[in-house]
Motif scaffolding. Structure first.
Motif, PDB file in Angstrom:
ATOM      1  N   ARG A   1       0.843  -1.194   0.000  1.00 11.89           N
ATOM      2  CA  ARG A   1       0.000   0.000   0.000  1.00 11.89           C
ATOM      3  C   ARG A   1       0.875   1.239   0.000  1.00 11.89           C
ATOM      4  O   ARG A   1       1.944   1.255   0.607  1.00 11.89           O
ATOM      5  CB  ARG A   1      -0.905  -0.011   1.228  1.00 11.89           C
ATOM      6  CG  ARG A   1      -1.957  -1.089   1.200  1.00 11.89           C
ATOM      7  CD  ARG A   1      -2.544  -1.344   2.564  1.00 11.89           C
ATOM      8  NE  ARG A   1      -1.577  -2.030   3.430  1.00 11.89           N
ATOM      9  CZ  ARG A   1      -1.897  -2.561   4.596  1.00 11.89           C
ATOM     10  NH1 ARG A   1      -3.131  -2.477   5.044  1.00 11.89           N
ATOM     11  NH2 ARG A   1      -0.983  -3.164   5.334  1.00 11.89           N
ATOM     12  N   GLY A   2       0.407   2.286  -0.686  1.00 11.96           N
ATOM     13  CA  GLY A   2       1.229   3.481  -0.737  1.00 11.96           C
ATOM     14  C   GLY A   2       0.471   4.720  -1.158  1.00 11.96           C
ATOM     15  O   GLY A   2      -0.755   4.719  -1.284  1.00 11.96           O
ATOM     16  N   VAL A   3       1.239   5.774  -1.373  1.00 16.75           N
ATOM     17  CA  VAL A   3       0.734   7.071  -1.821  1.00 16.75           C
ATOM     18  C   VAL A   3       1.447   7.443  -3.109  1.00 16.75           C
ATOM     19  O   VAL A   3       2.678   7.333  -3.210  1.00 16.75           O
ATOM     20  CB  VAL A   3       0.964   8.158  -0.752  1.00 16.75           C
ATOM     21  CG1 VAL A   3       0.524   9.518  -1.271  1.00 16.75           C
ATOM     22  CG2 VAL A   3       0.213   7.815   0.525  1.00 16.75           C
ATOM     23  N   TYR A   4       0.671   7.890  -4.091  1.00 13.38           N
ATOM     24  CA  TYR A   4       1.160   8.211  -5.430  1.00 13.38           C
ATOM     25  C   TYR A   4       1.012   9.708  -5.632  1.00 13.38           C
ATOM     26  O   TYR A   4      -0.081  10.254  -5.450  1.00 13.38           O
ATOM     27  CB  TYR A   4       0.321   7.407  -6.425  1.00 13.38           C
ATOM     28  CG  TYR A   4       0.482   7.721  -7.882  1.00 13.38           C
ATOM     29  CD1 TYR A   4       1.720   7.685  -8.495  1.00 13.38           C
ATOM     30  CD2 TYR A   4      -0.638   8.005  -8.676  1.00 13.38           C
ATOM     31  CE1 TYR A   4       1.843   7.934  -9.851  1.00 13.38           C
ATOM     32  CE2 TYR A   4      -0.516   8.254 -10.023  1.00 13.38           C
ATOM     33  CZ  TYR A   4       0.733   8.224 -10.608  1.00 13.38           C
ATOM     34  OH  TYR A   4       0.867   8.467 -11.943  1.00 13.38           O
ATOM     35  N   THR A   5       2.092  10.401  -5.950  1.00 13.63           N
ATOM     36  CA  THR A   5       2.041  11.847  -6.162  1.00 13.63           C
ATOM     37  C   THR A   5       2.466  12.180  -7.582  1.00 13.63           C
ATOM     38  O   THR A   5       3.407  11.578  -8.118  1.00 13.63           O
ATOM     39  CB  THR A   5       2.960  12.594  -5.174  1.00 13.63           C
ATOM     40  OG1 THR A   5       4.306  12.133  -5.326  1.00 13.63           O
ATOM     41  CG2 THR A   5       2.516  12.360  -3.738  1.00 13.63           C
ATOM     42  N   CYS A   6       1.766  13.141  -8.183  1.00  6.88           N
ATOM     43  CA  CYS A   6       2.060  13.518  -9.563  1.00  6.88           C
ATOM     44  C   CYS A   6       1.416  14.886  -9.822  1.00  6.88           C
ATOM     45  O   CYS A   6       1.032  15.596  -8.901  1.00  6.88           O
ATOM     46  CB  CYS A   6       1.520  12.473 -10.535  1.00  6.88           C
ATOM     47  SG  CYS A   6      -0.280  12.259 -10.448  1.00  6.88           S
ATOM     48  N   PHE A   7       1.300  15.251 -11.094  1.00  5.69           N
ATOM     49  CA  PHE A   7       0.614  16.477 -11.485  1.00  5.69           C
ATOM     50  C   PHE A   7      -0.681  16.120 -12.207  1.00  5.69           C
ATOM     51  O   PHE A   7      -0.749  15.105 -12.909  1.00  5.69           O
ATOM     52  CB  PHE A   7       1.481  17.321 -12.427  1.00  5.69           C
ATOM     53  CG  PHE A   7       2.706  17.885 -11.771  1.00  5.69           C
ATOM     54  CD1 PHE A   7       2.618  18.989 -10.937  1.00  5.69           C
ATOM     55  CD2 PHE A   7       3.949  17.319 -11.985  1.00  5.69           C
ATOM     56  CE1 PHE A   7       3.746  19.521 -10.330  1.00  5.69           C
ATOM     57  CE2 PHE A   7       5.081  17.828 -11.378  1.00  5.69           C
ATOM     58  CZ  PHE A   7       4.977  18.936 -10.551  1.00  5.69           C
ATOM     59  N   ASP A   8      -1.709  16.971 -12.043  1.00  8.93           N
ATOM     60  CA  ASP A   8      -2.931  16.761 -12.809  1.00  8.93           C
ATOM     61  C   ASP A   8      -2.772  17.431 -14.178  1.00  8.93           C
ATOM     62  O   ASP A   8      -1.681  17.867 -14.560  1.00  8.93           O
ATOM     63  CB  ASP A   8      -4.157  17.254 -12.043  1.00  8.93           C
ATOM     64  CG  ASP A   8      -4.168  18.774 -11.859  1.00  8.93           C
ATOM     65  OD1 ASP A   8      -3.350  19.482 -12.493  1.00  8.93           O
ATOM     66  OD2 ASP A   8      -5.006  19.267 -11.078  1.00  8.93           O
ATOM     67  N   TYR A   9      -3.875  17.510 -14.919  1.00 15.18           N
ATOM     68  CA  TYR A   9      -3.792  18.035 -16.284  1.00 15.18           C
ATOM     69  C   TYR A   9      -3.470  19.519 -16.337  1.00 15.18           C
ATOM     70  O   TYR A   9      -3.087  20.044 -17.382  1.00 15.18           O
ATOM     71  CB  TYR A   9      -5.104  17.739 -17.026  1.00 15.18           C
ATOM     72  CG  TYR A   9      -5.357  16.254 -17.161  1.00 15.18           C
ATOM     73  CD1 TYR A   9      -4.596  15.479 -18.023  1.00 15.18           C
ATOM     74  CD2 TYR A   9      -6.334  15.627 -16.395  1.00 15.18           C
ATOM     75  CE1 TYR A   9      -4.811  14.117 -18.136  1.00 15.18           C
ATOM     76  CE2 TYR A   9      -6.554  14.257 -16.495  1.00 15.18           C
ATOM     77  CZ  TYR A   9      -5.786  13.510 -17.376  1.00 15.18           C
ATOM     78  OH  TYR A   9      -5.984  12.152 -17.478  1.00 15.18           O
TER      79      TYR A   9
END
Length: 300
Positions: free
Chosen positions: A209-217
């Motif tokens: 289990r984890g946390v995913y970080t990124c940018f939206d559109y």
């Protein structure tokens, strides 16, 4: 088989002095991939098994069961010669460190190299589940964690639900977390996305289990819950290439997928941040940002 401990220490010494795994393997006439598996998987597993009280022969058999490219017959026949050869290899003097070198960048390099010797229990192919940021659906995407061809570091490959493939690096902070780091852009621009996975107190866990970080559109930061479910211990590029990502609406889910959806796709499982255009940037802008973001949450 005391030679195995000496060989592991000698390889560690040479790598610490800057020698590449493929160059060390060439000294003992071993293919780099086989030699890497010996160092990162077989010997650590053998040492762990003997520490549990297993007899040396039994411990080695159990360790070799984790790989399919190391010949027991050849290994036993070459142990003494390998130990003697590696002991005779001189390490070059370490290059002086530049005063202006960034200590954080140097630390990341050391962590990346150390992680290669710890990641074996988590290598393999996973199917991941998380909420889509662009539609009311669950996103399914395959990931593969594996040692690099040279064995000097661990890497991760990701097939997105939109048909693109990304390759990144794997780092571990010991026994509690794995970090998967990518640059989503293929060019020089940094579009960082990363996954932080919590490691349970369980050998070879079926899911992480984890946390995913990124940018939206709109290139605003976004974080979401993500679940990695182990599909196979295989690290074959061909096996991984056959897997594809996709989006699945709630109506098309049943059984385990429905449980994955309930765990990852609730309104509280996505955290967003956006910039509200404002000449004042006061407290009212914070309330407006929350109002806009709440309006984006899909109804369950």
């Amino acid at each position: 088989m005391d030679e195995l401990d000496d060989i592991y220490a000698q390889i560690t010494r040479l790598r610490g002095a800057g020698m590449k795994m493929k160059d060390i393997a060439a000294r003992v006439d071993y293919p780099p991939s086989v030699f890497s598996a010996l160092y990162t998987t077989v010997i650590p597993a053998y040492r762990k098994n003997t520490a549990k009280g297993m007899a040396p022969a039994e411990a080695l058999d159990a360790a070799l069961a984790w790989v399919n490219n190391v010949s027991k017959k050849r290994l036993l026949a070459s142990l003494r010669a390998m130990r003697a050869t590696l002991a005779a290899v001189e390490t070059p003097p370490a290059a002086p460190r530049l005063a202006a070198a960034n200590p954080y960048a140097a630390a990341l390099q050391r962590i990346m190299e150390t992680s290669a010797g710890r990641v074996a229990p988590y290598c393999g192919i996973y199917m991941t589940y998380s909420v889509s940021s662009g539609s009311h659906a669950m996103k399914l995407e395959p990931y593969m964690i594996a040692l690099s061809a040279c064995g000097a570091y661990a890497e991760v490959t990701h097939n997105s639900a939109y048909g693109t493939t990304h390759r990144g690096l794997v780092m571990m902070n010991g026994a509690s977390h794995i970090y998967l780091m990518f640059n989503e852009s293929g060019g020089q621009r940094l579009d960082l996305f990363s996954v932080c996975l919590a490691l349970p107190m369980y050998e070879r866990p079926p899911f992480l289990r984890g946390v995913y970080t990124c940018f939206d559109y709109n290139y605003n930061p976004i974080a979401r819950r993500i679940l990695f479910v182990k599909v196979s211990d295989s690290t074959s590029p061909a096996d991984f290439a056959a897997m594809r990502g996709c989006l699945k609406p709630p109506a098309g889910l049943d059984g385990e997928e429905r449980a994955y959806y309930d765990y990852t796709c609730g309104p509280a499982d996505v955290v967003r941040l956006c910039n509200v255009p404002s000449p004042t940037m006061g407290l009212a802008d914070l309330a407006e940002e929350k109002r806009l973001l709440d309006a984006l949450r899909p109804a369950r």
